[in-house]
Design a protein around this motif. Structure first.
Motif, PDB file in Angstrom:
ATOM      1  N   TYR A 223       0.808  -1.216   0.000  1.00 50.12           N
ATOM      2  CA  TYR A 223       0.000   0.000   0.000  1.00 50.12           C
ATOM      3  C   TYR A 223       0.843   1.269   0.000  1.00 50.12           C
ATOM      4  N   ALA A 224       2.059   1.186   0.518  1.00 52.04           N
ATOM      5  CA  ALA A 224       2.906   2.377   0.539  1.00 52.04           C
ATOM      6  C   ALA A 224       3.219   2.848  -0.878  1.00 52.04           C
ATOM      7  N   LYS A 225       3.223   1.936  -1.830  1.00 56.39           N
ATOM      8  CA  LYS A 225       3.496   2.302  -3.221  1.00 56.39           C
ATOM      9  C   LYS A 225       2.295   2.972  -3.868  1.00 56.39           C
ATOM     10  N   GLU A 226       1.098   2.757  -3.286  1.00 58.46           N
ATOM     11  CA  GLU A 226      -0.119   3.261  -3.911  1.00 58.46           C
ATOM     12  C   GLU A 226      -0.514   4.654  -3.427  1.00 58.46           C
ATOM     13  N   GLY A 227       0.064   5.092  -2.338  1.00 61.48           N
ATOM     14  CA  GLY A 227      -0.328   6.386  -1.811  1.00 61.48           C
ATOM     15  C   GLY A 227       0.772   6.992  -0.970  1.00 61.48           C
ATOM     16  N   ASN A 228       0.499   8.179  -0.487  1.00 66.46           N
ATOM     17  CA  ASN A 228       1.466   8.917   0.318  1.00 66.46           C
ATOM     18  C   ASN A 228       1.375   8.421   1.755  1.00 66.46           C
ATOM     19  N   THR A 229       2.117   7.365   2.073  1.00 64.52           N
ATOM     20  CA  THR A 229       1.993   6.694   3.362  1.00 64.52           C
ATOM     21  C   THR A 229       3.341   6.582   4.052  1.00 64.52           C
TER      22      THR A 229
END
Length: 355
Positions: A223-229
């Motif tokens: 999920y870190a690759k999909e958004g600013n996390t």
């Protein structure tokens, strides 16, 4: 470091005398960890002895039933060790003085430091790791208008979740809670809004269970690759061999560690070189801790003498090779170390100590 050395040259009349108290032997065998710790202490003593301090060390092999400990406590400014909480309890009951007893590594000794004014807990607590995580997160998101805090936990870690929730409330942060299991994805993902479309997510992994933490890190690496996390967690994540290092880097995990050696620092390289020359072996975690703790105590005692415990709370963070120190007085008790190190598993596959 320079400030401390400058102070030392004004007070060379201090004779720094202390004891190292460890069970150096177990039955008929040598205890390698305790001996490594002592070897680090000797390296620190040599360093400050060469700088002009008069340093004396009593090395005492702890055995139950000893009668020499009370007199040894009276003649020394402080005692380093023992390692285990139960041995420290035995020692402070036996010496019956206010000589400071320093707990080097056992975090459980915080219970003793909470009631005994002469106990110093050098190992930081898990709550300090997560407090520093929130401080780091605030700094990283200072320019963001919208910050979505998410605490990811599991049913096995209710005590840790309680600690993290108390810290979040103390900081006045709004947050949601997601649950993660061994065989399932993180639940309530849509409610947690990861990845977020506007602003930034801050995911706090409040998990001690190895299998669940492994699964959570794997999810975050996706999920870190999909958004600013941004992902933050405590030092447990570094101690579990089942968690792939690749996942930590893909997720860009921010880890809060009581112990982390900065091999790029000049003092680290000098220490390793000198240690190899003297002992013909590589320093272990225990050797680094013995060196750092002895350096910290020798400097403090050389500057403040018997008032060390009353004075060190006002001192800034002191960085050693492996450990940082920032002492805080416990109400009705001794001192505890609250300093932790910030370690970033960057997406470029480097591991960085962030200062």
């Amino acid at each position: 470091m320079q400030r401390y050395l400058a102070l030392l040259f004004f007070i060379l009349y201090f004779n720094v005398r202390f004891a190292v108290l460890m069970p150096f032997t177990s039955g008929t065998r040598q205890d390698d960890n305790n001996m490594d710790f002592y070897s680090g202490v000797l390296m620190a003593a040599k360093k400050y002895g060469d700088a002009g301090l008069d340093i004396n060390i009593d090395a005492l092999d702890l055995k139950r039933g000893q009668t020499a400990l009370p007199s040894a406590a009276d003649s020394n400014g402080f005692i380093l060790g023992p390692m285990k909480c139960e041995d420290i309890s035995y020692v402070i009951d036996l010496i019956d003085t206010l000589t400071p007893v320093i707990s080097p590594l056992d975090a459980k000794a915080i219970e003793l430091a909470g009631t005994r004014p002469n106990v110093v807990e050098a190992a930081t607590q898990q709550q300090d790791q997560y407090r520093e995580a929130l401080e780091w997160a605030k700094e990283e998101t200072a320019a963001q208008r919208i910050v979505n805090y998410v605490v990811i936990t599991c049913e096995q870690d209710t005590a840790l979740l309680k600690t993290v929730r108390a810290l979040m409330d103390e900081y006045g942060l709004r947050y949601s809670i997601c649950s993660c299991g061994v065989q399932k994805e993180i639940t309530d993902w849509e409610n947690c809004r990861i990845p977020v479309e506007v602003g930034v997510n801050v995911a706090i992994l409040a998990i001690n269970n190895e299998a669940v933490l492994n699964n959570a890190v794997r999810n975050m690496s996706i999920y870190a690759k999909e958004g600013n996390t941004l992902v933050f967690t405590g030092s447990k994540v570094r101690s579990y061999e089942t968690i792939p290092v690749e996942s930590l880097h893909k997720a860009g995990v921010h880890v809060l560690c009581p112990y982390f050696v900065d091999y790029h620092a000049p003092e680290t390289r000098v220490f390793i070189h000198n240690y190899r020359d003297l002992y013909h072996m590589e320093p272990s975690q225990y050797a680094y801790q013995g060196y750092d703790l002895a350096c910290y105590m020798i400097r403090g005692y050389a500057v403040y003498g018997k008032e060390w415990m009353n004075a060190m709370e006002s001192e800034p963070v002191t960085d050693g090779i492996q450990t940082s120190f920032k002492m805080k007085r416990i109400e009705n008790g001794g001192l505890r170390n609250t300093a932790v190190r910030r370690v970033l598993y960057d997406t470029d596959y480097t591991v960085k100590l962030i200062k």
